[in-house]
Design a protein around this motif. Structure first.
Motif, PDB file in Angstrom:
ATOM      1  N   ALA A  21       0.832  -1.196   0.000  1.00 29.72           N
ATOM      2  CA  ALA A  21       0.000   0.000   0.000  1.00 29.72           C
ATOM      3  C   ALA A  21       0.869   1.249   0.000  1.00 29.72           C
ATOM      4  O   ALA A  21       1.902   1.293   0.629  1.00 29.72           O
ATOM      5  N   VAL A  22       0.437   2.264  -0.720  1.00 29.00           N
ATOM      6  CA  VAL A  22       1.134   3.536  -0.750  1.00 29.00           C
ATOM      7  C   VAL A  22       0.278   4.535  -0.001  1.00 29.00           C
ATOM      8  O   VAL A  22      -0.895   4.709  -0.301  1.00 29.00           O
ATOM      9  N   LEU A  23       0.877   5.178   0.997  1.00 32.66           N
ATOM     10  CA  LEU A  23       0.145   6.148   1.801  1.00 32.66           C
ATOM     11  C   LEU A  23       0.642   7.547   1.479  1.00 32.66           C
ATOM     12  O   LEU A  23       1.756   7.905   1.823  1.00 32.66           O
ATOM     13  N   GLY A  24      -0.176   8.317   0.806  1.00 36.68           N
ATOM     14  CA  GLY A  24       0.176   9.703   0.579  1.00 36.68           C
ATOM     15  C   GLY A  24      -0.149  10.507   1.822  1.00 36.68           C
ATOM     16  O   GLY A  24      -1.049  10.158   2.590  1.00 36.68           O
ATOM     17  N   ARG A  34      -6.991  -0.006   5.568  1.00 37.60           N
ATOM     18  CA  ARG A  34      -6.863   0.399   6.971  1.00 37.60           C
ATOM     19  C   ARG A  34      -6.705  -0.832   7.863  1.00 37.60           C
ATOM     20  O   ARG A  34      -5.922  -0.823   8.819  1.00 37.60           O
ATOM     21  N   ASP A  35      -7.448  -1.888   7.550  1.00 33.32           N
ATOM     22  CA  ASP A  35      -7.321  -3.137   8.314  1.00 33.32           C
ATOM     23  C   ASP A  35      -5.906  -3.692   8.221  1.00 33.32           C
ATOM     24  O   ASP A  35      -5.321  -4.109   9.224  1.00 33.32           O
ATOM     25  N   ARG A  36      -5.334  -3.681   7.015  1.00 37.76           N
ATOM     26  CA  ARG A  36      -3.953  -4.154   6.830  1.00 37.76           C
ATOM     27  C   ARG A  36      -2.972  -3.275   7.599  1.00 37.76           C
ATOM     28  O   ARG A  36      -2.046  -3.771   8.244  1.00 37.76           O
ATOM     29  N   LEU A  37      -3.191  -1.959   7.529  1.00 40.75           N
ATOM     30  CA  LEU A  37      -2.325  -1.026   8.233  1.00 40.75           C
ATOM     31  C   LEU A  37      -2.407  -1.262   9.746  1.00 40.75           C
ATOM     32  O   LEU A  37      -1.384  -1.295  10.435  1.00 40.75           O
ATOM     33  N   GLN A  38      -3.621  -1.454  10.257  1.00 40.81           N
ATOM     34  CA  GLN A  38      -3.791  -1.723  11.688  1.00 40.81           C
ATOM     35  C   GLN A  38      -3.036  -2.970  12.102  1.00 40.81           C
ATOM     36  O   GLN A  38      -2.335  -2.980  13.118  1.00 40.81           O
ATOM     37  N   THR A  39      -3.150  -4.021  11.312  1.00 40.97           N
ATOM     38  CA  THR A  39      -2.474  -5.279  11.623  1.00 40.97           C
ATOM     39  C   THR A  39      -0.962  -5.091  11.650  1.00 40.97           C
ATOM     40  O   THR A  39      -0.286  -5.538  12.579  1.00 40.97           O
ATOM     41  N   GLN A  40      -0.430  -4.408  10.639  1.00 37.97           N
ATOM     42  CA  GLN A  40       1.018  -4.210  10.559  1.00 37.97           C
ATOM     43  C   GLN A  40       1.529  -3.325  11.692  1.00 37.97           C
ATOM     44  O   GLN A  40       2.543  -3.634  12.316  1.00 37.97           O
ATOM     45  N   LEU A  41       0.814  -2.224  11.962  1.00 38.11           N
ATOM     46  CA  LEU A  41       1.254  -1.335  13.031  1.00 38.11           C
ATOM     47  C   LEU A  41       1.156  -2.019  14.392  1.00 38.11           C
ATOM     48  O   LEU A  41       2.031  -1.835  15.241  1.00 38.11           O
ATOM     49  N   LYS A  42       0.112  -2.812  14.577  1.00 40.26           N
ATOM     50  CA  LYS A  42      -0.051  -3.534  15.842  1.00 40.26           C
ATOM     51  C   LYS A  42       1.114  -4.499  16.067  1.00 40.26           C
ATOM     52  O   LYS A  42       1.704  -4.529  17.141  1.00 40.26           O
ATOM     53  N   LYS A  43       1.481  -5.248  15.031  1.00 42.45           N
ATOM     54  CA  LYS A  43       2.605  -6.189  15.143  1.00 42.45           C
ATOM     55  C   LYS A  43       3.894  -5.457  15.477  1.00 42.45           C
ATOM     56  O   LYS A  43       4.652  -5.870  16.348  1.00 42.45           O
ATOM     57  N   GLN A  44       4.155  -4.356  14.765  1.00 42.33           N
ATOM     58  CA  GLN A  44       5.392  -3.610  14.982  1.00 42.33           C
ATOM     59  C   GLN A  44       5.426  -2.985  16.374  1.00 42.33           C
ATOM     60  O   GLN A  44       6.455  -3.002  17.048  1.00 42.33           O
TER      61      GLN A  44
END
Length: 90
Positions: A21-24, A34-44
């Motif tokens: 995903a590209v976030l401008g 957003r679901d993917r972003l939440q998952t990735q940020l939560k893991k990190q």
């Protein structure tokens, strides 16, 4: 221009990328992205990354990352720094 070419062009302009995903800056992140972003940020975050570090790496604000983590039901850590505790022997 294909989708992958558009994504590469955005990335070259200094946009932050999370996975594919590209976030401008300032763009809305909704739905599956957003679901993917939440998952990735939560893991990190649970692996030890700070909110400020995540904000820098994604190009988003501290508040945005904080809100995404709260939405993900992450137990946020307390503020950093040394904690002075009284010696129990005193």
């Amino acid at each position: 221009m294909s989708d992958s070419a558009r994504q590469a062009a955005r990335a070259a302009k200094g946009k932050s990328t999370i996975g594919k995903a590209v976030l401008g800056k300032g763009t809305r992140v909704t739905g599956k992205s957003r679901d993917r972003l939440q998952t990735q940020l939560k893991k990190q975050y649970e692996a030890g990354a700070s909110i400020r570090t995540l904000a820098r790496s994604t190009g988003r604000s501290y508040g945005f990352i904080h809100n995404v983590l709260v939405e993900s039901h992450v137990e946020l850590r307390g503020r950093g720094g040394a904690n002075r505790r009284k010696n129990p022997a005193d």
